[in-house]
Motif scaffolding. Sequence first.
Motif, PDB file in Angstrom:
ATOM      1  N   SER A  57     -38.117 -17.351 -17.063  1.00  0.00           N
ATOM      2  CA  SER A  57     -36.233 -16.917 -17.401  1.00  0.00           C
ATOM      3  C   SER A  57     -35.311 -17.718 -16.905  1.00  0.00           C
ATOM      4  N   GLN A 106     -37.373 -30.355 -21.021  1.00  0.00           N
ATOM      5  CA  GLN A 106     -38.397 -29.769 -22.518  1.00  0.00           C
ATOM      6  C   GLN A 106     -39.426 -28.990 -21.875  1.00  0.00           C
ATOM      7  N   GLU A 118     -39.436 -20.897 -21.910  1.00  0.00           N
ATOM      8  CA  GLU A 118     -38.024 -20.190 -21.506  1.00  0.00           C
ATOM      9  C   GLU A 118     -37.850 -19.606 -23.206  1.00  0.00           C
ATOM     10  N   ARG A 119     -38.611 -20.177 -24.434  1.00  0.00           N
ATOM     11  CA  ARG A 119     -38.395 -19.178 -25.508  1.00  0.00           C
ATOM     12  C   ARG A 119     -39.561 -18.921 -25.803  1.00  0.00           C
ATOM     13  N   ASP A 120     -40.878 -19.260 -25.610  1.00  0.00           N
ATOM     14  CA  ASP A 120     -41.876 -18.377 -25.162  1.00  0.00           C
ATOM     15  C   ASP A 120     -41.969 -16.896 -24.000  1.00  0.00           C
ATOM     16  N   ARG A 149     -37.860 -25.086 -21.397  1.00  0.00           N
ATOM     17  CA  ARG A 149     -36.544 -24.784 -22.188  1.00  0.00           C
ATOM     18  C   ARG A 149     -38.368 -23.939 -23.516  1.00  0.00           C
ATOM     19  N   ALA A 150     -38.471 -25.106 -23.406  1.00  0.00           N
ATOM     20  CA  ALA A 150     -40.153 -24.166 -24.151  1.00  0.00           C
ATOM     21  C   ALA A 150     -41.038 -22.934 -23.382  1.00  0.00           C
TER      22      ALA A 150
END
Length: 134
Positions: A81, A69, A75-77, A72-73
């Motif tokens: 990478s 989690q 990477e989203r922000d 992923r967070a």
Amino acid sequence: MATTTAAQRREQARADYDAFLRECPTNQLLGRLSDKWVSLVVAALAPAPLRYSDLGRKIAGVSPKMLTQTLRALERDGILSRTVTPTVPVRVDYALTPLGASLAGLLTAVKDWAETHFDEVRTARERYDADTPA
């Protein structure tokens, strides 16, 4: 009324951010960045990219679910990478982006401060607990 360009409107919006307001997006970002796992992941990736399994071993106590989690967070922000290499088994590497690298110095400094000053904090806690009625 003067006309403003898109760049001027973006600059004004940036100036209007106020992290003390709950609904401000910067308040939400500070909430994400102050998470213990975020700090530890960013500090772990500061020296060099790591594989998922290496991160799991380096960060004591993080569950696979929480690590996933957090990654992923981040990477989203745009802070890290994720690179997948199609091998058997599949190799997944995580690295800080330039944005993440600019954050790493700050979060690593906080981690270092905690490691350096914990004995002082523990002493203060003990003194407080002894002086404060239950």
